[in-house]
Each structure stands twice: as C-alpha cells, then as structure tokens.
Design a protein around this motif. Structure first.
Motif, mmCIF file in Angstrom:
data_model
loop_
_atom_site.group_PDB
_atom_site.id
_atom_site.type_symbol
_atom_site.label_atom_id
_atom_site.label_comp_id
_atom_site.label_asym_id
_atom_site.label_seq_id
_atom_site.Cartn_x
_atom_site.Cartn_y
_atom_site.Cartn_z
ATOM 1 N N ARG A 68 0.748 -1.153 0.072
ATOM 2 C CA ARG A 68 0.226 0.004 -0.064
ATOM 3 C C ARG A 68 0.905 1.181 -0.058
ATOM 4 O O ARG A 68 2.047 1.324 0.293
ATOM 5 C CB ARG A 68 -0.861 -0.089 1.241
ATOM 6 N N GLY A 69 0.386 2.471 -0.175
ATOM 7 C CA GLY A 69 0.987 3.597 -0.506
ATOM 8 C C GLY A 69 1.517 4.208 0.998
ATOM 9 O O GLY A 69 2.382 4.807 1.123
ATOM 10 N N ASP A 70 0.926 3.598 2.089
ATOM 11 C CA ASP A 70 1.525 3.789 3.268
ATOM 12 C C ASP A 70 2.706 2.758 3.759
ATOM 13 O O ASP A 70 3.069 2.796 4.834
ATOM 14 C CB ASP A 70 0.505 3.778 4.484
ATOM 15 N N GLY A 71 2.862 1.994 2.985
ATOM 16 C CA GLY A 71 3.936 0.677 3.156
ATOM 17 C C GLY A 71 3.511 -0.578 3.752
ATOM 18 O O GLY A 71 4.251 -1.160 4.078
ATOM 19 N N GLN A 72 2.177 -0.479 4.083
ATOM 20 C CA GLN A 72 1.639 -1.747 4.679
ATOM 21 C C GLN A 72 1.578 -3.075 3.621
ATOM 22 O O GLN A 72 1.447 -2.724 2.295
ATOM 23 C CB GLN A 72 0.319 -1.547 4.989
ATOM 24 N N PRO A 109 1.444 1.012 -6.123
ATOM 25 C CA PRO A 109 1.040 0.584 -4.486
ATOM 26 C C PRO A 109 -0.190 -0.626 -5.155
ATOM 27 O O PRO A 109 -0.804 -0.883 -6.080
ATOM 28 C CB PRO A 109 0.281 1.778 -4.240
ATOM 29 N N ARG A 136 -3.549 -7.373 6.208
ATOM 30 C CA ARG A 136 -2.404 -6.757 6.304
ATOM 31 C C ARG A 136 -1.179 -7.881 6.785
ATOM 32 O O ARG A 136 -1.743 -8.739 7.645
ATOM 33 C CB ARG A 136 -2.602 -5.642 7.439
ATOM 34 N N GLY A 143 3.610 -4.181 8.813
ATOM 35 C CA GLY A 143 3.828 -2.832 8.340
ATOM 36 C C GLY A 143 5.503 -2.674 7.714
ATOM 37 O O GLY A 143 6.225 -3.726 7.883
ATOM 38 N N THR A 169 5.463 5.738 -2.837
ATOM 39 C CA THR A 169 5.511 4.414 -1.604
ATOM 40 C C THR A 169 7.057 3.961 -1.421
ATOM 41 O O THR A 169 7.195 3.814 -0.213
ATOM 42 C CB THR A 169 4.867 3.111 -2.422
ATOM 43 N N VAL A 176 7.901 6.447 1.282
ATOM 44 C CA VAL A 176 7.473 5.865 2.656
ATOM 45 C C VAL A 176 8.146 5.106 3.075
ATOM 46 O O VAL A 176 8.364 5.137 4.268
ATOM 47 C CB VAL A 176 6.102 5.905 2.513
ATOM 48 N N ALA A 208 10.707 4.959 6.695
ATOM 49 C CA ALA A 208 10.568 3.881 7.406
ATOM 50 C C ALA A 208 11.728 3.359 7.924
ATOM 51 O O ALA A 208 11.879 2.244 8.782
ATOM 52 C CB ALA A 208 9.465 3.115 7.155
#
Length: 247
Positions: A172-176, A208, A214, A217, A234, A237, A241
């Motif tokens: 995902r775009g949030d790195g999940q 993404p 999930r 993360g 992505t 991000v 992290a």
C-alpha cells in the motif's frame, strides 16, 4: 442434498484444494456432473467462483502458470538482485510465489540451507546437492503449491533464518504489506518472526497494491527488492521508515 449445502461444499473444496474438474466435484458430492455444472454456473454468476476449462477455481485465485507469465522480466530482475544478498553458508527462508521460485533457481549451486513452505521451491531445489533443503509441514494447498495451517506455523516457530524472502499481493501507499490469500497470511507473519532480516520481493506491478489482509507494516521489513518503475511515493514512505529499497 440441498443446493445451498452443495454450494458450501464446492466453495470449501476449491478454497482448500485449488481448481477442480467437474467430475471430481461430482464424485465428492455424490451427484451428477450435470448438477455440478448447474451449481458452478450459478456460483459463477454470483461471483463466488471462477469457471475454468472443465471445472472451476475459487474467486480471486489465478492458475500458477498464468501468474508466472505476468511481468516475467521484472520478476526475474528482482530474483537476480535478491540472490546477490545471499552468502554461502546462509540459512534462508523462501515464501511461496513465482518470484521466490525464480530466486530458488539462482540458488541451486550455492552451499545453503533453504527452508520453505513452497512446493515449487522444493521441486526446484530437491536435486541441488549443495543445498540443505527443509520443507515445512502442513496441509497442501494445491492451487498455490504451498503448505499452510497450524502445522506450518508451528514448524516456523521452531526454526531460524538469516534472511526471510517474503512475497505479497501488494504494498500500500503507506508501506503496509498486503496479501489476498487469507490462509497464507498467518504463515507469512510466522516467517517474518523467524528471520534476522526480512526482505520483501515485490516487482513494480505491486506498487501501490491492495490485498485482503495486512501481513506486516514497513517496520517489520529490512529491505524491499523491486524493479524499475516502482511507485516513487510508496518507495519514499518505505525509505522514511528505514527500509532499504533496492532496484
């Protein structure tokens, strides 16, 4: 047997064992092939399964040969780059998936210990004399050529790997990290916990991405090996992290 009960049994069989021909389903249910064809037609119209030549498979699943042919050049590039991360004498844990299978091909002549729940990886390495091959136990999931279930998860709690090479349906775009195959998710989570280093294998087509559940993360990843064209926001991000992104 009531139609609703037949439908439940058909769907359960397809999810657990993968694509099945009409004749096999008819024999298992004790009904005629004509009845099974009608059931498959109705379930197909409802979007609960996918018809294939001579039978059906669970909705959302794709035959392994078709998946393997998609973005083949990108997957090969990812596999080659990932193989460079492995040192002789390492213990590596390979997830299921067509990219992990390609990675296994590049490890055939290496002095390694390979742990896997993938039957395609097993087939690739079973004759590789320098590889100490450990196949994790469990229930055979024929559609994905994998081992799943509590036996596989228990086995993973008993082993340790220098590097885990993880597969996924998408990032995902949030790195999940996401996966669309619910029964594989607990196995993937157990793999993440079994390694010193976790490397996600994800070609650009998975950025993404989406998925049913999930897996983890970005904090659980050490590296992502992808290909040219991976979604830049992505990747940024992931980098923020602390994940090293290799292309």
């Amino acid at each position: 047997m009531l139609p609703q009960r037949r439908h439940e049994l058909i769907l359960r069989a397809l999810r657990a064992e993968g694509p099945a021909p009409v004749g096999v389903l008819a024999e298992r249910l004790g009904v005629s092939q004509a009845t099974v064809r009608r059931d498959l037609g109705q379930l197909g119209r409802e979007g609960r399964l996918t018809r294939v030549y001579g039978g059906a498979m669970a909705a959302g699943e794709e035959p392994i040969p078709r998946v393997a042919a998609e973005r083949a050049d990108e997957k090969e590039a990812v596999a080659r780059r990932a193989a460079d991360l492995v040192a002789d004498g390492d213990t590596v844990l390979l997830d299921i998936g067509t990219t992990a299978h390609r990675l296994a091909r590049h490890l055939r002549d290496r002095a390694l210990t390979v742990l896997t729940s993938s039957l395609t990886v097993y087939e690739e390495l079973k004759d590789a004399e320098d590889v100490r091959l450990v196949l994790l136990g469990g229930v055979v999931r024929r559609s994905y050529h994998s081992m799943v279930g509590f036996l596989t998860e228990d086995a993973l709690r008993q082993v340790h790997a220098d590097t885990v090479f993880l597969g996924a349906s998408g990032v995902r775009g949030d790195g999940q990290v996401m996966d669309s195959t619910g029964v594989e998710v607990p196995v993937k989570r157990a793999m993440v916990a079994a390694g010193d280093r976790v490397v996600l294998l994800a070609d650009a087509g998975k950025f993404p991405g989406t998925g049913l559940a999930r897996v983890c993360g970005p904090d659980a990843l050490d590296m992502v090996v992808t290909s040219a064209g991976a979604d830049e926001p992505t990747c940024a991000v992931l980098a923020e992290a602390g994940v090293e992104v290799l292309r």
